[in-house]
Scaffold this motif. Sequence first.
Motif, PDB file in Angstrom:
ATOM      1  N   ARG A   1    -144.175  -0.540 -11.952  1.00  0.00           N
ATOM      2  CA  ARG A   1    -144.665  -0.195 -10.605  1.00  0.00           C
ATOM      3  C   ARG A   1    -144.395   1.258 -10.242  1.00  0.00           C
ATOM      4  O   ARG A   1    -144.833   1.740  -9.198  1.00  0.00           O
TER       5      ARG A   1
ATOM      6  N   VAL B   1    -141.467   2.773  -9.509  1.00  0.00           N
ATOM      7  CA  VAL B   1    -140.607   2.933  -8.336  1.00  0.00           C
ATOM      8  C   VAL B   1    -139.192   3.394  -8.676  1.00  0.00           C
ATOM      9  O   VAL B   1    -138.334   3.429  -7.805  1.00  0.00           O
TER      10      VAL B   1
ATOM     11  N   PRO C   1    -132.593  -0.527   0.252  1.00  0.00           N
ATOM     12  CA  PRO C   1    -132.363  -1.505   1.322  1.00  0.00           C
ATOM     13  C   PRO C   1    -132.451  -2.944   0.822  1.00  0.00           C
ATOM     14  O   PRO C   1    -131.642  -3.789   1.207  1.00  0.00           O
ATOM     15  N   GLU C   2    -133.440  -3.221  -0.052  1.00  0.00           N
ATOM     16  CA  GLU C   2    -133.599  -4.616  -0.492  1.00  0.00           C
ATOM     17  C   GLU C   2    -132.397  -5.084  -1.313  1.00  0.00           C
ATOM     18  O   GLU C   2    -132.026  -6.251  -1.266  1.00  0.00           O
TER      19      GLU C   2
END
Lengths: 262, 390
Positions: B52, B54, B65-66
């Motif tokens: 992806r 990222v 954050p996740e």
Amino acid sequence: MKIIFKIILQYYLKYLTKFILFIYKPTIIAIAGSANKTFVRYEITRILNKNGIKTRTNNKSFNTEIGLPLAVLNLQSGYNSYKKWLSVIVKALFNIFSSNYPRVLVLELGISNPGDMKYLLSIIKPDISIITDITQRYLESFNDMDIMAGEYELLIKKTKLSGLIILNNDNARINKLLIPNLKNIITFGFKDGSDWRITNAVKTEYKQLININFSDHNLKVTKQYILERFGQHHVYSLTIGLIINHYLNENNKAQLLPKKIH
Amino acid sequence: MFDRTKNIQLSIIKQMELKASHYPDVISLAQGIPSFDTPGCIKRRVERALDRGVVAKYSLSPGLPELRELIELSLAEDNMYYDWQNEIIVTAGSIEAITATILTITVPGDEIIIPEPTYTSYREVICLAGCKPIFVSLDENRGWALDINKFKEAITDKTRAIFYCNPNNPTGTIYNKKQLLNLADLAKRHNLYLISDEVYKDFVFTPTYTDNNADSCGLFSLAQVKNLRKNVIRIFSFSKAYAMTGWRVAYLHSDESIVKEILKVHDSLVTCAPVISQYAAMGALEMAEKDLLYFVGEFQKRRDLICARLDRMPTVFDYIKPNSAYYVFPRIKLKNNNSWQFVLDLLDKIQVAVVPGIAFGPHGESHVRLSFGRSEKNINNAFDRMEKYF
């Protein structure tokens, strides 16, 4: 081979999920947003179960094209094991005949690519939708924030007309969402103008003390709550849980929540 | 020149590894590395993140954050309630968490009390910060327990913190609830920080606390006590629990008032933990529960194996059975029980690498640390050689 298996699995789970929802007709509460979905999910489930409404959510954040059906069917993921997935496929069939299906499902909707929301909403039709937050998290697959916001606008549009939409009034991007007329909306947040306004959230050494203003039968009410968790996200989660509980009581939950068919 | 580093040593564990690398046929029970590879589900989570696109950018300094949300949820399962937005920092391994913490809470000249024998690198980090480690010996006769009176005696005006590892490396033992609450009481009275390094918290083999009739299931952490939030800084690493030592990812948590200060140091040291490793940590928390249970089961088997092999050498070793981590710390019963000499002899004569007890503090002398993180085959081969030698 793996891709073909995944596609077959995805559609198998999708149609089985639609079938089980058609049979049991549970009230569906959908939670979307960039953050805080899991905490909100737990809080709503806690409050509804406490009030005697049989409610189920999934332990894990199953919220994607495969994960959402697993949450509805109450199944574990097979992860990368064909053997485990075969077991999931068989169990999915047995779960159709569950004698103990919950009256309310609290589900997370996760989006990481354009079109994800459309697919998820082809499986479920929420009675209540909640948008917790819209931030740049997960933005990488979207060209810009407007495209991402469009996913949430679709959720609002597809929520049942007789249902409810709960929005975070503190989030600037949520406030810019295009909302069709005739939708029943409740907002929450610290900002003036929120339907459920958090007027105070004070952290002490052991807890948070929270004051919330809201209308109850057209009377302005302020109530104080104590949270033994820390962080603003728990204040939001508490408020959303209270809104849902209040809404179900106001609207005669016995009518709103479909009766069990067994 | 090199004033800051002149009193710092390369860890004795690393020295042993370097020495051992010169022997091609060596069997190492020295380094605390699990023999397993990182679980497949974690690798797949990382592959997905790579696909992806990222992982190439910095994350927020305290971490994705996740991931921090997942950490908060995981802590809550253990009755520790911390706010992911303000009270949790993802770090580049636990040693970075330790370094950032000590640099934050001390000024040069401060003292930090360490119960010993304990993990070797604590001393070096404390010295690097210009502080003084004060060693307080554990009570071997009570299963390497904390002796509160010794802590009382060690506290001075300069004491800033008590820094312990629970479960303890190298002894593989656990401090029970009563001992820890006594320590916390002392820390409260003297306004000290408690740094709790709990990297082995998932490897607990048998129920503990039977000696004081306290809560009898699971490992007790002072971070569970609400009125200690402003005293306790707790550190956990993914390295051991999920066979991820090379990924360098860990986290710390404490009250917001402390964490916001530690964050400044963390930011200046590493900016953020490696983002690819943060995705690996997410995979660990989301999917690796079964792998972790498998590891614990395997380590328990290896613990039983190494204890059985030690039992066959009663004239050489005497030991306290470990109930956690993957170390055993036997006493050398030979006439010449100098731990450095003992391990050099083992390496030289039979090419078995272990760590001398002196590496873990003065009271570790005349012991050696044996790791059962390695495979059963390694353990058996090492003991076959030792039995033959002695």
